[in-house]
Design an enzyme around this catalytic site. Structure first.
Site, short mmCIF file in Angstrom:
data_model
loop_
_atom_site.label_atom_id
_atom_site.label_comp_id
_atom_site.label_asym_id
_atom_site.label_seq_id
_atom_site.Cartn_x
_atom_site.Cartn_y
_atom_site.Cartn_z
N PRO A 80 0.84 -1.21 0.00
CA PRO A 80 0.00 0.00 0.00
C PRO A 80 0.87 1.25 0.00
O PRO A 80 1.85 1.34 0.74
CB PRO A 80 -0.80 -0.13 1.30
CG PRO A 80 -0.83 -1.60 1.58
CD PRO A 80 0.49 -2.11 1.12
N ARG A 81 0.51 2.21 -0.85
CA ARG A 81 1.33 3.40 -1.02
C ARG A 81 0.98 4.49 -0.03
O ARG A 81 -0.16 4.63 0.39
CB ARG A 81 1.16 3.94 -2.45
CG ARG A 81 1.62 2.98 -3.54
CD ARG A 81 3.12 2.82 -3.56
NE ARG A 81 3.80 4.07 -3.84
CZ ARG A 81 4.10 4.50 -5.08
NH1 ARG A 81 3.77 3.78 -6.12
NH2 ARG A 81 4.72 5.65 -5.24
N GLN A 82 2.00 5.24 0.36
CA GLN A 82 1.86 6.46 1.16
C GLN A 82 1.19 6.23 2.51
O GLN A 82 0.48 7.10 3.02
CB GLN A 82 1.10 7.53 0.36
CG GLN A 82 1.82 7.92 -0.93
CD GLN A 82 1.18 9.09 -1.65
OE1 GLN A 82 0.34 9.78 -1.10
NE2 GLN A 82 1.57 9.30 -2.89
N ASP B 22 14.43 1.58 7.10
CA ASP B 22 13.61 0.84 6.14
C ASP B 22 14.46 -0.04 5.25
O ASP B 22 14.13 -1.20 4.98
CB ASP B 22 12.80 1.81 5.27
CG ASP B 22 11.93 2.74 6.09
OD1 ASP B 22 11.90 2.60 7.32
OD2 ASP B 22 11.28 3.62 5.48
N SER C 199 8.42 2.39 -1.73
CA SER C 199 9.42 2.90 -2.67
C SER C 199 10.77 2.23 -2.47
O SER C 199 11.40 1.77 -3.43
CB SER C 199 9.57 4.42 -2.51
OG SER C 199 8.39 5.08 -2.86
N SER C 200 11.23 2.14 -1.23
CA SER C 200 12.54 1.54 -0.99
C SER C 200 12.52 0.05 -1.32
O SER C 200 13.55 -0.52 -1.71
CB SER C 200 12.99 1.76 0.45
OG SER C 200 12.04 1.26 1.37
N LEU D 114 4.68 2.12 4.87
CA LEU D 114 5.12 0.73 4.80
C LEU D 114 6.31 0.55 3.86
O LEU D 114 6.72 -0.56 3.55
CB LEU D 114 3.97 -0.18 4.36
CG LEU D 114 2.80 -0.26 5.36
CD1 LEU D 114 1.67 -1.11 4.80
CD2 LEU D 114 3.26 -0.83 6.70
N SER D 115 6.86 1.66 3.37
CA SER D 115 8.11 1.68 2.60
C SER D 115 8.04 0.94 1.27
O SER D 115 8.90 0.13 0.94
CB SER D 115 9.26 1.12 3.45
OG SER D 115 9.47 1.92 4.58
#
Length: 331
Positions: free
Chosen positions: A111-113, A163, A119-120, A116-117
């Site tokens: 889940p974005r934004q 993260d 992007s990394s 929960l990281s």
């Protein structure tokens, strides 16, 4: 040759957000969600576009909704940054890369934004794929630093090491980001903790947080750099919770751990402005008897629960706040 790699979501259990302030954290990987990368040799280097990278929309409202859910950029900038940082690292280390191109494709269920990281995780999975493709061995303790630099130096994103460390090591990890360690070698002290000793944990994330307009302003970093006593002392207290938490997990002292999780969030409120939606999530979980703290910067919470009855009540009551509850799968 088809290479497939994966990196998982993460949740900070204790010590958040002291990793960006030379502190300590205790974190877990959450295998319920992950980012996957598939890479294969091809005549040209090609990054496949996914839905998150699309620039065609049904309407202006579709555009606004999409940006609210996944941000302005999809995964392609992250992959480009990872490739460039990987290449720079190899050149700096005198590692000769074979003259081969590849096509790379990514997907993510994180889940974005909501802290929960996601992007990394895409960058970690990309780095793993590149290491396999070019047969390059990057030391595990340094890989999180390289992943972080892909974001901070290539994309100008503010990021900490926590993260990237847990997504690289996986499981449950205790981390010490002492300034002298970071300055002298570029990475901290990372110690695995047996995840089998973890208590019953729940994780809850708000499905509407990405749509909340406006960000709660915080200037904690500037205040810390100025040496403001309240901020410095509070960060030290938050960092110490990670050490106490590691000891509690190893001793399976769950009563102590439950208290520490609540204390982490309570300390945080002394120096941070917290969005009302996040406050409501925390309060609801605690009213049901569970402990609750942030997994990251907000949007998701984590804590301990006593039994299935309490877990079911968490499912029901947090759903009223558009918040989904899961049992994190850690191994």
């Amino acid at each position: 040759m088809l290479i497939e790699t994966r990196a998982y979501a993460r949740a900070g259990l204790l010590g958040n957000p002291s990793d960006g302030f030379f502190g300590k954290t205790l974190s877990i990987s959450v295998r319920n969600f992950g980012a996957s990368v598939t890479l294969w040799q091809s005549p040209e280097l090609h990054i496949e576009q996914q839905e998150a990278d699309a620039n065609t929309f049904r309407s202006i409202f579709h555009l606004c909704d999409t940006v609210g859910q996944i941000g302005y950029n999809g995964g392609i900038p992250l992959i480009k940054a990872a490739i460039r940082k990987f290449t720079t690292y190899c050149v700096d280390q005198g590692i000769r890369l074979s003259n081969r191109n590849f096509t790379i494709r990514y997907s993510s269920s994180i889940p974005r934004q909501v802290g929960l990281s996601g992007s990394s995780a895409i960058i970690v999975a990309t780095m793993r794929a590149l290491m396999q493709f070019y047969k390059v061995d990057i030391p595990i303790e340094y890989l999180p630093t390289l992943v972080m630099q892909s974001e901070t130096e290539e994309l100008g994103i503010t990021a900490g090491l926590q993260d990237r460390v847990i997504q690289t090591y996986e499981g449950c990890v205790y981390m010490d980001f002492a300034k002298d360690l970071l300055d002298s070698r570029g990475y901290g002290h990372y110690e695995r903790v047996n995840p089998a000793k973890l208590p019953k944990l729940y994780l809850a994330y708000n499905t509407d947080m990405s749509k909340v307009s406006g960000k709660v302003h915080n200037d904690v970093k500037a205040r810390f750099n100025r040496g403001e006593p309240l901020v410095v002392e509070t960060m030290q207290k938050i960092a110490h919770l990670a050490t106490l938490g590691k000891e509690a997990v190893e001793a399976q002292d769950y009563e102590q751990l439950n208290h520490l999780i609540n204390q982490n969030f309570d300390y945080r409120t002394q120096i941070y402005n917290i969005h009302p939606v996040n406050i409501k999530m925390i309060e609801t979980a605690r009213q049901l008897g569970a402990s609750a703290s942030f997994t990251g910067s907000g949007g998701s919470i984590i804590g301990m629960y006593e039994n299935d009855e309490m877990l079911n009540r968490l499912f029901v009551e947090l759903k009223k706040l558009n918040t989904r509850v899961i049992k994190p799968y850690v191994m």
